[in-house]
Enzyme design. Sequence first.
Site, PDB file in Angstrom:
ATOM      1  N   LEU A  92      -6.250  -1.454   6.737  1.00 18.09           N
ATOM      2  CA  LEU A  92      -6.260  -2.571   7.698  1.00 18.09           C
ATOM      3  C   LEU A  92      -4.869  -2.781   8.292  1.00 18.09           C
ATOM      4  O   LEU A  92      -3.872  -2.322   7.732  1.00 18.09           O
ATOM      5  CB  LEU A  92      -6.698  -3.858   6.979  1.00 18.09           C
ATOM      6  CG  LEU A  92      -8.095  -3.859   6.366  1.00 18.09           C
ATOM      7  CD1 LEU A  92      -8.318  -5.135   5.551  1.00 18.09           C
ATOM      8  CD2 LEU A  92      -9.163  -3.720   7.451  1.00 18.09           C
ATOM      9  N   LYS A 112       0.526   2.261   4.490  1.00 17.84           N
ATOM     10  CA  LYS A 112       1.878   1.793   4.755  1.00 17.84           C
ATOM     11  C   LYS A 112       1.954   1.316   6.198  1.00 17.84           C
ATOM     12  O   LYS A 112       1.137   1.804   7.002  1.00 17.84           O
ATOM     13  CB  LYS A 112       2.910   2.869   4.474  1.00 17.84           C
ATOM     14  CG  LYS A 112       2.557   4.303   4.836  1.00 17.84           C
ATOM     15  CD  LYS A 112       2.120   4.634   6.227  1.00 17.84           C
ATOM     16  CE  LYS A 112       3.090   4.201   7.320  1.00 17.84           C
ATOM     17  NZ  LYS A 112       2.533   4.491   8.678  1.00 17.84           N
ATOM     18  N   SER A 131     -17.082  -2.653   6.548  1.00 18.96           N
ATOM     19  CA  SER A 131     -16.505  -2.931   7.850  1.00 18.96           C
ATOM     20  C   SER A 131     -16.936  -4.334   8.261  1.00 18.96           C
ATOM     21  O   SER A 131     -17.616  -5.025   7.509  1.00 18.96           O
ATOM     22  CB  SER A 131     -16.970  -1.882   8.859  1.00 18.96           C
ATOM     23  OG  SER A 131     -16.235  -1.997  10.057  1.00 18.96           O
ATOM     24  N   CYS A 180     -12.412   0.589   9.053  1.00 22.01           N
ATOM     25  CA  CYS A 180     -12.670   1.906   9.642  1.00 22.01           C
ATOM     26  C   CYS A 180     -11.604   2.309  10.661  1.00 22.01           C
ATOM     27  O   CYS A 180     -11.903   2.874  11.706  1.00 22.01           O
ATOM     28  CB  CYS A 180     -14.050   1.920  10.289  1.00 22.01           C
ATOM     29  SG  CYS A 180     -15.353   1.534   9.114  1.00 22.01           S
ATOM     30  N   ILE A 223      -6.971   6.138  10.910  1.00 23.52           N
ATOM     31  CA  ILE A 223      -6.393   6.887   9.783  1.00 23.52           C
ATOM     32  C   ILE A 223      -7.419   7.058   8.655  1.00 23.52           C
ATOM     33  O   ILE A 223      -7.353   8.008   7.878  1.00 23.52           O
ATOM     34  CB  ILE A 223      -5.097   6.193   9.263  1.00 23.52           C
ATOM     35  CG1 ILE A 223      -4.391   7.017   8.185  1.00 23.52           C
ATOM     36  CG2 ILE A 223      -5.358   4.808   8.739  1.00 23.52           C
ATOM     37  CD1 ILE A 223      -3.746   8.284   8.692  1.00 23.52           C
ATOM     38  N   ALA A 224      -8.408   6.149   8.601  1.00 19.11           N
ATOM     39  CA  ALA A 224      -9.432   6.236   7.550  1.00 19.11           C
ATOM     40  C   ALA A 224     -10.281   7.499   7.694  1.00 19.11           C
ATOM     41  O   ALA A 224     -10.856   7.983   6.722  1.00 19.11           O
ATOM     42  CB  ALA A 224     -10.317   4.995   7.558  1.00 19.11           C
TER      43      ALA A 224
END
Length: 365
Positions: free
Chosen positions: A85, A108, A43, A19, A22-23
């Site tokens: 992640l 990335k 998560s 989580c 950026i998610a």
Amino acid sequence: MSSVAAPEPRPVRFGILGCATIARKMARAMLLAPGVAVAAVGSRSEEKARLFATDNGLPAAGLRLHGTYEALLDDPDVDAVYIPLPTSLHVRWATAAAARGKHLLLEKPTALCAADLDAILATCDAAGVQFMDSTMWMHHPRTAKMRDLINGKDAMGDIKVINSVFSFRGNEDFLQNDIRVKPDLDALGALGDVGWYCIRAILWAVDYELPKTVIALRYPVKNQAGVLLDCGATLYWADGKTATFNCSFLTNLTMDITLIGTNGTLHVTDFVIPYQEKSAEFSLASKSEELDNGWDPLPNKHVVMTDLPQEALMVQEFARLLQNIRDSGSKPEGKWPAITRKTQVVLDAVKASIDKGSEPVEVVN
Ligand SMILES: *[C@@H]1O[C@H](CO)[C@@H](O)[C@H](O)[C@H]1NC(C)=O
Ligand SMILES: *[C@@H]1O[C@H](CO)[C@@H](O)[C@H](O)[C@H]1NC(C)=O
Ligand SMILES: *[C@@H]1O[C@H](CO)[C@@H](O)[C@H](O)[C@H]1NC(C)=O
């Protein structure tokens, strides 16, 4: 004979693994993109997954919340996983996902080095799953428009010089505590986080022809743990083309690409995240003459509209490839892993040059 409209293909069911901040943007993209559903969130605790789901307005109906990453990967009703992640965890979780037959949309930088990425790509290959890195601007229609102009040759001619800068100024808290400055989590620092985009932009501009040599700019800045905060490099091709990029957590927000060709010069000043969601610009000065009191013709401003934000277009394209694999027996699209790998190979060479005090390093494919 009456024509029957083809039924809408079944949506691609995404699992979000982790989580990270950026998610949130990606969860929104998955809600916006046609043909896509968020099926599960995984998560380190079910509570965190639940919080993420409510915070991001994910419809509760049918949504599964998993309290471990393994549980999400074992969920048979997940077709594809998005992994945001920290980079040091990518090899472990990306290979685990691919080995279970999940298609892979990976944040990335995709790995700490090309060898690690190769382990991920080999697993995807063996499992026959699609791989794509999450470089959103690749999917903006502006990018396609610029590509057409470059390929058309007449406007730009042969591209000789490329410059790209991506920087933002992190505050004290960011520079002390963010995941992206921690040696055990994102050891590539600014090079991996923002430099990734510059390297991709340069490779994109030359249609992914790898440079021969790279030389890092002198005096990179590192934090006390040795993580890069500011660096850059010049890339050299055998035919004399050169490209220079700067990437930094220390200077003002900048997202530039400049392409200089024999017939024209193209500028974009917001290539990673467009100033606005629904339209984006670039400027092209083509065959201008220098007059006593100005240029003629003046640079041309091109405006490209889009209904969906670039991250939703990325998710949509990924889903389209998956539907082709699932419904038509297509093979995974090889273009995406190939350009990821080239980006990572150049990044490795830049890192090696930085580590050797700006000695030239050959780019080895
Ligand atoms: C540059 O433009 C001229 C026309 O002005 C054209 O003849 C030439 O082919 C272009 N250069 C390249 C490399 O395409
Ligand atoms: C890039 O970095 C070099 C060396 O650190 C610096 O001299 C140059 O001004 C920077 N260029 C840009 C466009 O930021
Ligand atoms: C920082 O960058 C923004 C966006 O490019 C610009 O508007 C602003 O003026 C810059 N700030 C400074 C202090 O230069």
